[in-house]
Enzyme design. Structure first.
Site, PDB file in Angstrom:
ATOM      1  N   ASP A 316       0.806  -1.222   0.000  1.00  0.00           N
ATOM      2  CA  ASP A 316       0.000   0.000   0.000  1.00  0.00           C
ATOM      3  C   ASP A 316       0.839   1.272   0.000  1.00  0.00           C
ATOM      4  O   ASP A 316       0.338   2.342   0.342  1.00  0.00           O
ATOM      5  CB  ASP A 316      -0.921   0.028   1.224  1.00  0.00           C
ATOM      6  CG  ASP A 316      -2.298  -0.561   0.941  1.00  0.00           C
ATOM      7  OD1 ASP A 316      -2.657  -0.702  -0.248  1.00  0.00           O
ATOM      8  OD2 ASP A 316      -3.013  -0.870   1.909  1.00  0.00           O
ATOM      9  N   LYS A 319      -0.563   4.574  -1.216  1.00  0.00           N
ATOM     10  CA  LYS A 319      -1.547   5.364  -0.471  1.00  0.00           C
ATOM     11  C   LYS A 319      -0.939   6.647   0.090  1.00  0.00           C
ATOM     12  O   LYS A 319      -1.679   7.563   0.470  1.00  0.00           O
ATOM     13  CB  LYS A 319      -2.160   4.531   0.656  1.00  0.00           C
ATOM     14  CG  LYS A 319      -3.221   3.560   0.166  1.00  0.00           C
ATOM     15  CD  LYS A 319      -3.956   2.896   1.305  1.00  0.00           C
ATOM     16  CE  LYS A 319      -5.092   2.015   0.756  1.00  0.00           C
ATOM     17  NZ  LYS A 319      -5.776   1.276   1.836  1.00  0.00           N
ATOM     18  N   HIS A 368      -2.824  -5.861  -6.348  1.00  0.00           N
ATOM     19  CA  HIS A 368      -3.475  -6.483  -5.195  1.00  0.00           C
ATOM     20  C   HIS A 368      -4.972  -6.184  -5.115  1.00  0.00           C
ATOM     21  O   HIS A 368      -5.667  -6.780  -4.290  1.00  0.00           O
ATOM     22  CB  HIS A 368      -2.768  -6.103  -3.881  1.00  0.00           C
ATOM     23  CG  HIS A 368      -2.909  -4.664  -3.481  1.00  0.00           C
ATOM     24  ND1 HIS A 368      -2.104  -3.672  -3.991  1.00  0.00           N
ATOM     25  CD2 HIS A 368      -3.735  -4.060  -2.593  1.00  0.00           C
ATOM     26  CE1 HIS A 368      -2.430  -2.516  -3.443  1.00  0.00           C
ATOM     27  NE2 HIS A 368      -3.426  -2.715  -2.601  1.00  0.00           N
ATOM     28  N   ASP A 397      -5.058  -9.132   2.330  1.00  0.00           N
ATOM     29  CA  ASP A 397      -5.415  -7.713   2.388  1.00  0.00           C
ATOM     30  C   ASP A 397      -6.907  -7.533   2.643  1.00  0.00           C
ATOM     31  O   ASP A 397      -7.323  -6.754   3.515  1.00  0.00           O
ATOM     32  CB  ASP A 397      -5.018  -7.054   1.065  1.00  0.00           C
ATOM     33  CG  ASP A 397      -5.319  -5.569   1.027  1.00  0.00           C
ATOM     34  OD1 ASP A 397      -5.012  -4.865   2.008  1.00  0.00           O
ATOM     35  OD2 ASP A 397      -5.855  -5.091   0.009  1.00  0.00           O
TER      36      ASP A 397
END
Length: 467
Positions: A316, A319, A368, A397
């Site tokens: 991630d 992000k 993902h 996830d």
């Protein structure tokens, strides 16, 4: 696994570009600061060992910046990325601060709500500023230590926002009581922000204006000599700067990273990622944990599991380039917000693909959110194009997302989360991964120490009915 040796500077340079994202800065900001700051350090005559610590202080100066993003959104009712970008152009004078607060607070909310926010900031501005900077600097220093950097690097990051005249934050240090690395990093940061915004002369004007207040006069004089040299500004803004900064890493030897160090770097940077939102605290660690138990259940060997854990820790990273006004929004995202959210997978792939040591994680970072039936993003891949490694991390996830609090709902019980995964088996996620996760979770009470350590920050979990 035999140790691989990879340039540490190469890894940190690439990761620094993720820090540029969370600060709303043009790509390469930390690298440009590194070029500026090390030039100052060399002109001062710092020995190579100190130059090396300064080099990493400059690349990692923004390590703690993600930790105050959510708070900025909450206090200022603003997009944290544009807020941070524009605030770096404020010189600290009362008139500029007032204009900034009025022009950046609550621009998209009701007038009454905006008024209350502005009033709160005007009444409590000093306390708010100290809180935000203290959080950022302390977190950055702690993460630098976890990445095995020296105490001088940690202290350099901790003192980034202190000012020569004692008017900075968080401790109000003054003069030579401020670490030299902090003094150099702050001026390098301001130089780059202003030269990128309005050109070299603007940067020179700004540091001269703040000499003796923000900046050490000696450091200002040293930079003036550096800046007057032929080609300085051209190199600073050239496409070859990244390669030049990498090639000019100070020290008698190039620092290399072995497998254990790569694990530490991934784990430390996961803290940067998860600090972006209160709803993702510990998320990357837990996804790595769930990834590992799925992989173990599937009979995957240690070497591949190690690479998978790193990929899960960093999946991630993109992000950092998404505003908290989107990440933490309690309601449904509109089309523009959803587009911004979807881009985090692209950002993850882009950042990780630039790091040789983590290039294998780039595919996982970018894919993902893909789904077996082609309904995922960003590319709409289908089953035949989604490798097992991606399927494992994707399952981990989603399971963690379902069993953790989110802005729009409370955490689900494990049994409900597994039921949802099973309903989408073969369409969204791989049934082999789902059942491997269920079997591993069924044995989790037998490994309570590992389980508790891996689920830090999680509400109490019930293991009943998960077979």
């Amino acid at each position: 696994m035999s140790d691989v040796h990879i340039r540490l500077a190469e890894i940190i340079q690439a990761l620094s570009q993720a820090l540029d994202l969370t600060e709303g800065q043009p790509p390469g900001h930390c690298i440009r600061c590194c070029y500026i700051g090390t030039a100052i350090g060399r002109e001062i005559g710092l020995p190579e060992s100190e130059l090396q610590d300064l080099y990493y202080t400059l690349l990692l100066k923004d390590l703690g910046c993600s930790s105050n993003a959510a708070r900025i959104c909450e206090l200022y009712l603003a997009d944290d990325l544009s807020f941070k970008r524009d605030f770096k152009l404020v010189d600290g004078s009362l008139s500029q601060i007032l204009r900034f607060v009025i022009g950046h607070t609550g621009m998209k909310v009701a007038l009454a709500e905006r008024f209350r926010s502005i009033l709160n900031i005007l009444q409590n501005g000093g306390e708010i500023s100290t809180e935000l900077i203290q959080t950022r600097c302390q977190r950055g220093a702690d993460i630098a230590r976890q990445m095995r950097f020296s105490e001088k690097v940690a202290e350099g990051i901790l003192g980034l926002d202190e000012h020569w005249d004692g008017g900075g934050k968080p401790d109000g240090k003054a003069g030579e009581g401020i670490p030299l690395f902090s003094r150099i990093a702050l001026i390098a940061q301001v130089i780059d922000v202003f030269q990128m915004s309005n050109g070299p002369q603007s940067a020179l004007n700004e540091i001269n204006k703040r000499e003796g207040s923000w900046f050490d006069p000696e450091v200002v004089d040293v930079f003036s000599r550096v800046a007057a040299r032929s080609g300085f500004w051209e190199v600073l803004n050239s496409s070859s700067l990244e390669a030049k900064v990498l090639a000019s890493e100070p020290g008698q030897h190039v620092i290399m990273a072995d497998e254990d160090y790569l694990d530490d770097i991934a784990a430390a940077f996961a803290k940067v990622i998860d600090a972006k939102s209160p709803y993702t605290s510990g998320h990357s660690d837990r996804v790595a944990f769930f990834t590992d138990i799925i992989a173990e259940e599937l009979g995957i060997d240690f070497e591949r599991r190690r690479l998978l854990r790193r990929a899960a820790l960093l999946h991630d990273i993109g992000k950092l380039g998404v505003s908290n006004s989107v990440l933490d929004k309690p309601g449904k995202l509109d089309d523009a917000e959803w587009l911004q959210m979807r881009r985090h997978a692209e950002f993850s792939e882009q950042i990780l693909s630039n790091i040789g040591a983590f290039s294998g994680a780039a595919k996982i970072g970018g894919a993902h959110h893909e789904r077996l039936d082609g309904t995922g993003y960003p590319r709409g891949l289908t089953e035949r194009d989604i490798p097992m490694d991606v399927r494992i991390v994707s399952t981990a996830d989603v399971f963690d997302a379902l069993t953790a609090d989110r802005p729009y709902r409370d955490a689900m019980p494990i049994s409900q989360a597994l039921s949802i995964l099973r309903e989408g088996a073969g369409k969204s996620h791989d049934p082999l991964c789902i059942e491997a996760l269920a079997r591993a979770l069924g044995r989790a009470p037998l490994q309570q120490a590992t389980w508790r350590r891996s689920l830090v920050g999680r509400k109490s979990l019930s293991f009943s009915g998960i077979s």
